[in-house]
Design a protein around this motif. Structure first.
Motif, mmCIF file in Angstrom:
data_model
loop_
_atom_site.group_PDB
_atom_site.id
_atom_site.type_symbol
_atom_site.label_atom_id
_atom_site.label_comp_id
_atom_site.label_asym_id
_atom_site.label_seq_id
_atom_site.Cartn_x
_atom_site.Cartn_y
_atom_site.Cartn_z
ATOM 1 N N LYS A 141 0.810 -1.288 0.047
ATOM 2 C CA LYS A 141 0.333 0.044 -0.050
ATOM 3 C C LYS A 141 0.702 1.147 -0.078
ATOM 4 O O LYS A 141 1.939 1.034 0.362
ATOM 5 C CB LYS A 141 -0.799 -0.030 1.362
ATOM 6 N N PRO A 142 0.406 2.319 -0.450
ATOM 7 C CA PRO A 142 1.106 3.498 -0.461
ATOM 8 C C PRO A 142 1.583 4.011 0.943
ATOM 9 O O PRO A 142 2.771 4.514 1.127
ATOM 10 C CB PRO A 142 0.243 4.644 -0.986
ATOM 11 N N GLU A 143 0.917 3.405 2.061
ATOM 12 C CA GLU A 143 1.477 3.846 3.419
ATOM 13 C C GLU A 143 2.528 2.891 3.855
ATOM 14 O O GLU A 143 3.232 3.073 4.914
ATOM 15 C CB GLU A 143 0.431 3.705 4.311
ATOM 16 N N ASP A 144 2.966 1.955 2.900
ATOM 17 C CA ASP A 144 4.073 1.027 3.166
ATOM 18 C C ASP A 144 5.382 1.787 2.831
ATOM 19 O O ASP A 144 6.393 1.371 3.112
ATOM 20 C CB ASP A 144 3.872 -0.378 2.675
ATOM 21 N N THR A 145 5.203 2.904 2.040
ATOM 22 C CA THR A 145 6.385 3.741 1.726
ATOM 23 C C THR A 145 7.351 4.050 2.777
ATOM 24 O O THR A 145 6.839 4.926 3.640
ATOM 25 C CB THR A 145 5.864 4.888 0.794
ATOM 26 N N ALA A 146 8.494 3.770 2.872
ATOM 27 C CA ALA A 146 9.314 4.233 3.877
ATOM 28 C C ALA A 146 10.936 3.597 3.900
ATOM 29 O O ALA A 146 11.155 2.777 2.736
ATOM 30 C CB ALA A 146 9.062 3.504 5.229
ATOM 31 N N VAL A 147 11.884 3.680 4.359
ATOM 32 C CA VAL A 147 12.854 3.275 4.461
ATOM 33 C C VAL A 147 12.912 2.256 5.452
ATOM 34 O O VAL A 147 12.463 1.962 6.654
ATOM 35 C CB VAL A 147 14.133 4.186 4.966
ATOM 36 N N TYR A 148 13.383 0.945 5.010
ATOM 37 C CA TYR A 148 13.335 -0.082 5.846
ATOM 38 C C TYR A 148 14.671 -0.671 6.215
ATOM 39 O O TYR A 148 15.570 -0.651 5.666
ATOM 40 C CB TYR A 148 12.661 -1.572 4.854
ATOM 41 N N TYR A 149 14.765 -0.796 7.686
ATOM 42 C CA TYR A 149 16.025 -1.254 8.467
ATOM 43 C C TYR A 149 15.645 -2.590 9.197
ATOM 44 O O TYR A 149 14.792 -3.020 9.617
ATOM 45 C CB TYR A 149 16.341 -0.300 9.563
ATOM 46 N N CYS A 150 16.870 -3.530 9.287
ATOM 47 C CA CYS A 150 16.993 -4.554 9.976
ATOM 48 C C CYS A 150 17.811 -4.266 11.400
ATOM 49 O O CYS A 150 18.576 -3.425 11.266
ATOM 50 C CB CYS A 150 17.412 -5.723 9.190
ATOM 51 N N ALA A 151 17.488 -5.054 12.349
ATOM 52 C CA ALA A 151 18.022 -4.931 13.414
ATOM 53 C C ALA A 151 18.392 -6.149 14.067
ATOM 54 O O ALA A 151 17.989 -7.330 13.626
ATOM 55 C CB ALA A 151 17.110 -4.214 14.558
ATOM 56 N N ALA A 152 19.199 -6.387 15.037
ATOM 57 C CA ALA A 152 19.750 -7.903 15.348
ATOM 58 C C ALA A 152 20.075 -7.507 16.873
ATOM 59 O O ALA A 152 20.668 -6.467 17.649
ATOM 60 C CB ALA A 152 20.990 -7.926 14.850
ATOM 61 N N ASP A 153 19.558 -8.420 17.785
ATOM 62 C CA ASP A 153 20.032 -8.616 19.232
ATOM 63 C C ASP A 153 19.918 -10.025 19.691
ATOM 64 O O ASP A 153 19.225 -10.899 19.031
ATOM 65 C CB ASP A 153 19.119 -7.820 20.114
ATOM 66 N N LEU A 154 20.286 -10.408 20.768
ATOM 67 C CA LEU A 154 20.312 -11.899 21.223
ATOM 68 C C LEU A 154 18.937 -12.268 21.832
ATOM 69 O O LEU A 154 18.549 -13.264 21.679
ATOM 70 C CB LEU A 154 21.434 -11.926 22.331
ATOM 71 N N GLU A 155 18.145 -11.168 22.220
ATOM 72 C CA GLU A 155 16.692 -11.366 22.653
ATOM 73 C C GLU A 155 15.910 -10.822 21.675
ATOM 74 O O GLU A 155 15.743 -9.801 21.330
ATOM 75 C CB GLU A 155 16.698 -10.779 23.920
ATOM 76 N N LEU A 156 14.797 -11.925 21.466
ATOM 77 C CA LEU A 156 13.482 -11.334 20.766
ATOM 78 C C LEU A 156 13.141 -10.183 21.206
ATOM 79 O O LEU A 156 12.698 -9.178 20.476
ATOM 80 C CB LEU A 156 12.749 -12.506 20.631
ATOM 81 N N ASP A 157 12.557 -10.111 22.617
ATOM 82 C CA ASP A 157 11.888 -8.829 23.265
ATOM 83 C C ASP A 157 12.495 -7.495 22.931
ATOM 84 O O ASP A 157 12.336 -6.332 22.814
ATOM 85 C CB ASP A 157 11.547 -9.079 24.638
ATOM 86 N N GLU A 158 13.841 -7.849 23.096
ATOM 87 C CA GLU A 158 14.985 -6.571 22.973
ATOM 88 C C GLU A 158 14.727 -5.904 21.723
ATOM 89 O O GLU A 158 14.764 -4.936 21.417
ATOM 90 C CB GLU A 158 16.126 -7.021 23.483
ATOM 91 N N VAL A 159 15.187 -6.821 20.697
ATOM 92 C CA VAL A 159 15.122 -6.381 19.307
ATOM 93 C C VAL A 159 13.713 -5.861 18.931
ATOM 94 O O VAL A 159 13.879 -4.700 18.147
ATOM 95 C CB VAL A 159 15.710 -7.392 18.374
ATOM 96 N N ILE A 160 12.572 -6.285 19.385
ATOM 97 C CA ILE A 160 11.534 -5.559 19.099
ATOM 98 C C ILE A 160 11.063 -4.353 19.547
ATOM 99 O O ILE A 160 10.774 -3.422 18.982
ATOM 100 C CB ILE A 160 10.117 -6.689 19.639
ATOM 101 N N GLY A 161 11.993 -4.171 20.774
ATOM 102 C CA GLY A 161 11.968 -2.793 21.458
ATOM 103 C C GLY A 161 12.793 -1.861 20.866
ATOM 104 O O GLY A 161 12.976 -0.822 21.291
ATOM 105 N N GLY A 162 13.608 -2.336 19.913
ATOM 106 C CA GLY A 162 14.750 -1.429 19.130
ATOM 107 C C GLY A 162 15.880 -1.550 19.550
ATOM 108 O O GLY A 162 16.764 -0.741 18.874
ATOM 109 N N ARG A 163 16.474 -2.422 20.516
ATOM 110 C CA ARG A 163 18.018 -2.457 20.913
ATOM 111 C C ARG A 163 18.501 -3.316 19.763
ATOM 112 O O ARG A 163 18.095 -4.444 19.289
ATOM 113 C CB ARG A 163 18.248 -3.346 22.168
#
Length: 123
Positions: free
Chosen positions: A87-109
């Motif tokens: 959708k047009p609202e999906d327009t963005a810059v997409y980034y990946c992130a990595a952490d040892l813990e799922l909850d932490e990476v979801i929080g942006g660490r």
């Protein structure tokens, strides 16, 4: 610090599909939880999807549920984001992130941010 590099972005029409890739530089990739975020112009970074190191658990943000799928190939040190029904609202810059813990990476660490890959969806 991890080196992450996103690719696969581009300009598409609404309703099209696109697959993004993120490659990590470290051998310990299989132990990392990975996530995708996106940032539209003028907006805060938004969580899109995350996956555990062994692919046993995935989590999606509200904007991704039912349309996007996160997957990974540990042999290639790569995580993917398969995006359908864009959708047009999906327009963005997409980034990946990595952490040892799922909850932490979801929080942006994250061990680090890559340069991102731009997705533009026109109506």
């Amino acid at each position: 610090q991890a080196q992450l590099e996103e690719s696969g972005g581009g300009s598409v029409q609404a309703g099209d599909s696109l697959t993004l890739s993120c490659t990590a530089s470290r051998r310990s990739f299989s132990t990392w939880a990975m996530a995708w975020f996106r940032q539209a112009q003028g907006k805060e970074r938004e969580f899109v999807a995350a996956i555990t190191g062994n692919s046993m658990k995935t989590v999606y943000g509200d904007s991704a549920k039912g349309r996007f799928t996160i997957a990974r190939d540990n042999a290639k040190n790569t995580v993917y984001l398969h995006m359908n029904s864009l959708k047009p609202e999906d327009t963005a810059v997409y980034y990946c992130a990595a952490d040892l813990e799922l909850d932490e990476v979801i929080g942006g660490r994250t061990f680090g941010w890559g340069p991102g890959t731009r997705v533009s969806v026109s109506s």
